[in-house]
Design a protein around this motif. Structure first.
Motif, PDB file in Angstrom:
ATOM      1  N   TRP A  21      73.391  32.008  34.645  1.00 49.12           N
ATOM      2  CA  TRP A  21      73.007  33.922  34.841  1.00 49.12           C
ATOM      3  C   TRP A  21      72.945  34.559  33.496  1.00 49.12           C
ATOM      4  O   TRP A  21      73.445  34.025  32.665  1.00 49.12           O
ATOM      5  CB  TRP A  21      74.095  33.920  35.361  1.00 49.12           C
ATOM      6  CG  TRP A  21      74.815  33.180  37.015  1.00 49.12           C
ATOM      7  CD1 TRP A  21      75.098  32.490  36.868  1.00 49.12           C
ATOM      8  CD2 TRP A  21      74.589  33.843  38.260  1.00 49.12           C
ATOM      9  NE1 TRP A  21      75.074  32.259  38.137  1.00 49.12           N
ATOM     10  CE2 TRP A  21      74.746  32.628  38.571  1.00 49.12           C
ATOM     11  CE3 TRP A  21      73.847  34.649  39.203  1.00 49.12           C
ATOM     12  CZ2 TRP A  21      74.726  32.945  40.336  1.00 49.12           C
ATOM     13  CZ3 TRP A  21      73.706  34.909  39.841  1.00 49.12           C
ATOM     14  CH2 TRP A  21      74.327  33.969  40.913  1.00 49.12           C
ATOM     15  N   TYR A  31      71.551  37.625  42.379  1.00 48.55           N
ATOM     16  CA  TYR A  31      72.624  38.594  42.691  1.00 48.55           C
ATOM     17  C   TYR A  31      73.206  38.409  44.199  1.00 48.55           C
ATOM     18  O   TYR A  31      74.064  38.276  44.656  1.00 48.55           O
ATOM     19  CB  TYR A  31      73.339  39.987  42.262  1.00 48.55           C
ATOM     20  CG  TYR A  31      73.571  40.945  42.706  1.00 48.55           C
ATOM     21  CD1 TYR A  31      75.281  40.511  42.045  1.00 48.55           C
ATOM     22  CD2 TYR A  31      73.551  41.444  43.319  1.00 48.55           C
ATOM     23  CE1 TYR A  31      75.960  41.737  42.456  1.00 48.55           C
ATOM     24  CE2 TYR A  31      74.650  42.823  44.078  1.00 48.55           C
ATOM     25  CZ  TYR A  31      75.796  42.712  44.070  1.00 48.55           C
ATOM     26  OH  TYR A  31      76.711  43.576  44.295  1.00 48.55           O
ATOM     27  N   GLY A  55      69.314  34.629  37.549  1.00 43.98           N
ATOM     28  CA  GLY A  55      69.913  34.894  38.613  1.00 43.98           C
ATOM     29  C   GLY A  55      69.328  35.530  39.911  1.00 43.98           C
ATOM     30  O   GLY A  55      69.089  36.613  39.552  1.00 43.98           O
ATOM     31  N   SER A  93      78.269  26.196  35.616  1.00 46.84           N
ATOM     32  CA  SER A  93      77.533  26.990  35.328  1.00 46.84           C
ATOM     33  C   SER A  93      77.357  28.049  33.402  1.00 46.84           C
ATOM     34  O   SER A  93      78.392  27.688  32.821  1.00 46.84           O
ATOM     35  CB  SER A  93      77.681  28.586  36.348  1.00 46.84           C
ATOM     36  OG  SER A  93      76.419  29.887  36.435  1.00 46.84           O
ATOM     37  N   ILE A 100      76.637  30.942  32.079  1.00 46.18           N
ATOM     38  CA  ILE A 100      76.362  32.830  31.704  1.00 46.18           C
ATOM     39  C   ILE A 100      75.981  34.044  30.435  1.00 46.18           C
ATOM     40  O   ILE A 100      77.860  33.414  29.801  1.00 46.18           O
ATOM     41  CB  ILE A 100      77.906  32.771  32.229  1.00 46.18           C
ATOM     42  CG1 ILE A 100      78.054  32.619  33.978  1.00 46.18           C
ATOM     43  CG2 ILE A 100      77.780  34.780  32.951  1.00 46.18           C
ATOM     44  CD1 ILE A 100      79.237  32.164  35.223  1.00 46.18           C
ATOM     45  N   PHE A 147      70.583  41.748  36.555  1.00 44.68           N
ATOM     46  CA  PHE A 147      70.678  39.647  36.485  1.00 44.68           C
ATOM     47  C   PHE A 147      69.378  40.185  35.622  1.00 44.68           C
ATOM     48  O   PHE A 147      68.081  39.668  36.513  1.00 44.68           O
ATOM     49  CB  PHE A 147      71.194  39.647  38.092  1.00 44.68           C
ATOM     50  CG  PHE A 147      72.175  39.663  38.338  1.00 44.68           C
ATOM     51  CD1 PHE A 147      73.626  38.469  38.311  1.00 44.68           C
ATOM     52  CD2 PHE A 147      73.263  40.821  38.827  1.00 44.68           C
ATOM     53  CE1 PHE A 147      74.266  39.035  38.176  1.00 44.68           C
ATOM     54  CE2 PHE A 147      74.116  41.146  38.668  1.00 44.68           C
ATOM     55  CZ  PHE A 147      74.538  39.624  38.747  1.00 44.68           C
TER      56      PHE A 147
END
Length: 132
Positions: free
Chosen positions: A70, A108, A106, A34, A36, A103
């Motif tokens: 994310w 949640y 992404g 990922s 982030i 967010f």
């Protein structure tokens, strides 16, 4: 301490992430990959970013426009509060449902329903709190 989400702070966060078995180790078991980002609500872009492959952070630094999996945002006051005392699952749920945590990218709800990801997500805040 470096400014939160600065490249130096993100490097410290990456180091804490990678040495936490309940975080990096747990995510390694599910092959987590990922990108982030973290930042502040209301800002046009996140501040810091980490690239995770196989559960471990392989790079971190300032956000430079890369595609994200994310993008987690809170107010500076909430980040500060959570750096002093990492949130519980209930704290995060309340923050999300009241809009204090957002967010931008992404899902949640999907993440928090998957125990393989929910536990490590909580542990990421504990790792954040150890950045000094």
């Amino acid at each position: 301490m470096s400014e939160i989400f600065s490249p130096e702070w993100m490097a410290g966060f990456a180091a804490e992430w990678n040495k936490e078995p309940a975080l990096a180790g747990a995510l390694e078991q599910i092959g987590f990959k990922s990108t982030i980002a973290y930042g502040f609500k209301g800002d046009p872009a996140p501040k810091g970013v980490m690239v995770i492959e196989g559960g471990k952070v392989v790079s971190s630094g300032a956000y430079a426009g890369e595609p994200l999996s994310w993008d987690i945002r809170c107010t500076p006051e909430h980040w500060d509060k959570w750096l002093k005392k990492p949130p519980t699952m209930m704290d995060l749920g309340v923050a999300f449902t009241t809009g204090k945590m957002k967010f931008e990218v992404g899902d949640y709800s999907a993440m928090i329903k998957d125990p393989r990801m929910a536990g490590p997500f909580i542990k990421s805040f504990a790792a954040m709190s150890r950045v000094g």
